[in-house]
Design a protein around this motif. Structure first.
Motif, PDB file in Angstrom:
ATOM      1  N   LEU A 107       0.845  -1.175   0.000  1.00 16.07           N
ATOM      2  CA  LEU A 107       0.000   0.000   0.000  1.00 16.07           C
ATOM      3  C   LEU A 107       0.880   1.224   0.000  1.00 16.07           C
ATOM      4  O   LEU A 107       2.067   1.156   0.359  1.00 16.07           O
ATOM      5  CB  LEU A 107      -0.957   0.024   1.192  1.00 16.07           C
ATOM      6  CG  LEU A 107      -0.448   0.608   2.523  1.00 16.07           C
ATOM      7  CD1 LEU A 107      -1.641   1.153   3.302  1.00 16.07           C
ATOM      8  CD2 LEU A 107       0.238  -0.475   3.352  1.00 16.07           C
ATOM      9  N   ILE A 125       0.974   5.108   1.547  1.00 17.91           N
ATOM     10  CA  ILE A 125       0.344   5.970   2.534  1.00 17.91           C
ATOM     11  C   ILE A 125       0.856   7.395   2.374  1.00 17.91           C
ATOM     12  O   ILE A 125       2.030   7.613   2.056  1.00 17.91           O
ATOM     13  CB  ILE A 125       0.587   5.481   3.983  1.00 17.91           C
ATOM     14  CG1 ILE A 125       2.093   5.439   4.312  1.00 17.91           C
ATOM     15  CG2 ILE A 125      -0.059   4.124   4.219  1.00 17.91           C
ATOM     16  CD1 ILE A 125       2.377   5.174   5.785  1.00 17.91           C
ATOM     17  N   ASN A 181      -4.236   5.805   3.717  1.00 22.89           N
ATOM     18  CA  ASN A 181      -4.067   5.088   2.462  1.00 22.89           C
ATOM     19  C   ASN A 181      -4.270   6.036   1.273  1.00 22.89           C
ATOM     20  O   ASN A 181      -5.271   6.750   1.204  1.00 22.89           O
ATOM     21  CB  ASN A 181      -5.088   3.943   2.404  1.00 22.89           C
ATOM     22  CG  ASN A 181      -4.818   2.965   1.275  1.00 22.89           C
ATOM     23  OD1 ASN A 181      -4.171   3.292   0.284  1.00 22.89           O
ATOM     24  ND2 ASN A 181      -5.328   1.752   1.418  1.00 22.89           N
ATOM     25  N   TRP A 233       1.920  -4.563   3.472  1.00 24.63           N
ATOM     26  CA  TRP A 233       0.973  -4.712   4.578  1.00 24.63           C
ATOM     27  C   TRP A 233       1.582  -5.521   5.728  1.00 24.63           C
ATOM     28  O   TRP A 233       1.127  -5.427   6.868  1.00 24.63           O
ATOM     29  CB  TRP A 233      -0.308  -5.382   4.094  1.00 24.63           C
ATOM     30  CG  TRP A 233      -1.275  -4.423   3.464  1.00 24.63           C
ATOM     31  CD1 TRP A 233      -1.566  -4.275   2.140  1.00 24.63           C
ATOM     32  CD2 TRP A 233      -2.092  -3.456   4.152  1.00 24.63           C
ATOM     33  NE1 TRP A 233      -2.502  -3.280   1.952  1.00 24.63           N
ATOM     34  CE2 TRP A 233      -2.842  -2.763   3.172  1.00 24.63           C
ATOM     35  CE3 TRP A 233      -2.252  -3.100   5.479  1.00 24.63           C
ATOM     36  CZ2 TRP A 233      -3.735  -1.746   3.479  1.00 24.63           C
ATOM     37  CZ3 TRP A 233      -3.150  -2.092   5.798  1.00 24.63           C
ATOM     38  CH2 TRP A 233      -3.875  -1.436   4.808  1.00 24.63           C
ATOM     39  N   LEU A 246      -1.758   4.923  11.462  1.00 24.11           N
ATOM     40  CA  LEU A 246      -2.743   4.947  10.381  1.00 24.11           C
ATOM     41  C   LEU A 246      -4.105   5.208  11.008  1.00 24.11           C
ATOM     42  O   LEU A 246      -4.561   4.434  11.858  1.00 24.11           O
ATOM     43  CB  LEU A 246      -2.744   3.625   9.618  1.00 24.11           C
ATOM     44  CG  LEU A 246      -1.411   3.215   8.985  1.00 24.11           C
ATOM     45  CD1 LEU A 246      -1.588   1.934   8.170  1.00 24.11           C
ATOM     46  CD2 LEU A 246      -0.841   4.329   8.124  1.00 24.11           C
ATOM     47  N   GLU A 261      -8.289  -3.351   3.334  1.00 28.96           N
ATOM     48  CA  GLU A 261      -7.192  -2.797   4.132  1.00 28.96           C
ATOM     49  C   GLU A 261      -7.030  -3.587   5.426  1.00 28.96           C
ATOM     50  O   GLU A 261      -7.816  -3.445   6.356  1.00 28.96           O
ATOM     51  CB  GLU A 261      -7.481  -1.345   4.468  1.00 28.96           C
ATOM     52  CG  GLU A 261      -7.623  -0.434   3.260  1.00 28.96           C
ATOM     53  CD  GLU A 261      -7.952   0.964   3.693  1.00 28.96           C
ATOM     54  OE1 GLU A 261      -7.039   1.802   3.734  1.00 28.96           O
ATOM     55  OE2 GLU A 261      -9.131   1.233   3.990  1.00 28.96           O
ATOM     56  N   ASP A 289      -3.491  -7.966   2.671  1.00 26.48           N
ATOM     57  CA  ASP A 289      -4.716  -7.241   2.337  1.00 26.48           C
ATOM     58  C   ASP A 289      -5.676  -8.109   1.533  1.00 26.48           C
ATOM     59  O   ASP A 289      -5.344  -9.227   1.115  1.00 26.48           O
ATOM     60  CB  ASP A 289      -4.396  -5.924   1.624  1.00 26.48           C
ATOM     61  CG  ASP A 289      -3.899  -6.102   0.188  1.00 26.48           C
ATOM     62  OD1 ASP A 289      -3.753  -7.244  -0.270  1.00 26.48           O
ATOM     63  OD2 ASP A 289      -3.653  -5.080  -0.481  1.00 26.48           O
TER      64      ASP A 289
END
Length: 323
Positions: free
Chosen positions: A17, A19, A42, A123, A154, A249, A254
């Motif tokens: 992912l 961020i 994200n 992840w 997060l 997520e 994921d």
């Protein structure tokens, strides 16, 4: 300054992912250097990052963190001050930034002290928050990333928006009736205890037997175990599980990567997979399609999960009967 995020989305199924790292500043002790807390969201939820625009007050707003709204290309977008939401005293040493987000088919913006950069991570690097870490941000943390000598939290922006406006939260349609008789088996993967319980309750009402896992990695391990049992007993996998319902997520693995693994497995490939996530939008639906998801449902549509799961199971059974 306006930074558009539409061209930096990852290929689906890589278990990575991206961020956007941002920070909130607070006054330092005794007038010293301000303290910065680091947070992330994200990229898939971010439309753009802009300077603070002119804000118009919104009538009948009950929470002080909602500063008002602004007009962005003929769309009225509410602005939430994340510092106020997190009960912090904001101290901006530079002009603040606004992160414009879209999830659950709703556009909301968040005022922050500044934005650092975009990070690409796996992840597997995202840790589930412990109770202490969650308490630091009003229980609005979904994951923790240790990066470049600092901790990045997060944030669960969906939870924040749902608490500010309960009409945007998950809710059941109590008028739905479910057929009785046939019982199906579902395997759920979601890192949110609340969502797992809500989906589980819904599926129980629809006459499902439900097994729950905390993330994609745990779900994948469970599927491997089911495969071994099915092989040992010379029975099809669908005697043990008939549909997988997964968030996207999640720490460790994921939902896109989980789906890709299922669809590339010669034994599991015909098992229906339903992705259920706040980041399923018209712009991002292609990512689920790319990994072979059988259906994709955004989180406000939770009532549809059971019916569409049943429809997929019946379609698979019918296809197997005519094969």
């Amino acid at each position: 300054m306006s930074t558009n995020m539409t061209n930096i989305l990852l290929e689906a199924g890589t278990n990575e992912l991206e961020i956007v790292e941002f920070y909130l500043e607070e006054p330092g002790p005794a007038g010293g250097e301000p303290y910065r807390g680091y947070y992330g969201v994200n990229v898939a939820k971010v439309l753009e990052i802009i300077r603070l625009p002119r804000i118009t007050e919104m009538p009948q707003v009950s929470h002080p963190s909602v500063l008002g709204a602004f007009n962005l290309r003929s769309q009225i977008i509410p602005l939430v001050d994340l510092s106020l939401w997190l009960k912090k005293t904001r101290h901006d040493s530079e002009p603040p930034k606004v992160i414009v987000c879209e999830f659950n088919n709703v556009t909301t913006s968040f005022l922050v002290s500044g934005v650092n950069r975009i990070h690409r991570i796996s992840w597997e690097e995202v840790e589930a928050p412990n109770k202490y870490m969650s308490s630091l941000a009003s229980n609005s943390i979904t994951g923790v990333v240790r990066l470049e000598g600092r901790i990045i939290f997060l944030l669960d922006l969906e939870k924040i928006v749902a608490e500010l406006n309960p009409e945007l939260g998950l809710r059941f349609d109590e008028n739905v009736t479910w057929e009785s008789g046939v019982q199906y088996r579902a395997l759920i993967a979601d890192d949110s205890t609340l969502i797992r319980e809500m989906i589980g309750d819904l599926l129980h009402k629809a006459n499902f037997l439900v097994e729950k896992t905390n993330h994609g990695g745990e779900c994948w391990e469970r599927l491997q175990h089911i495969k071994k049992i099915a092989e040992a007993e010379n029975r099809p996998v669908t005697d043990y599980v008939q549909v997988v319902i997964s968030d996207i997520e999640m720490p460790n693995m994921d939902g896109h990567n989980l789906t890709k693994r299922i669809k590339e497995d010669p034994i599991l490939k015909d098992l229906p997979v339903v992705l259920f996530s706040s980041i399923i939008t018209d712009k991002l639906r292609h990512k689920g399609e790319a990994v072979g998801a059988d259906d994709q449902i955004s989180k406000p549509e939770i009532t549809h999960v059971a019916k569409r799961a049943v429809d997929l199971i019946k379609s698979r059974i019918a296809a197997a009967a005519t094969a």
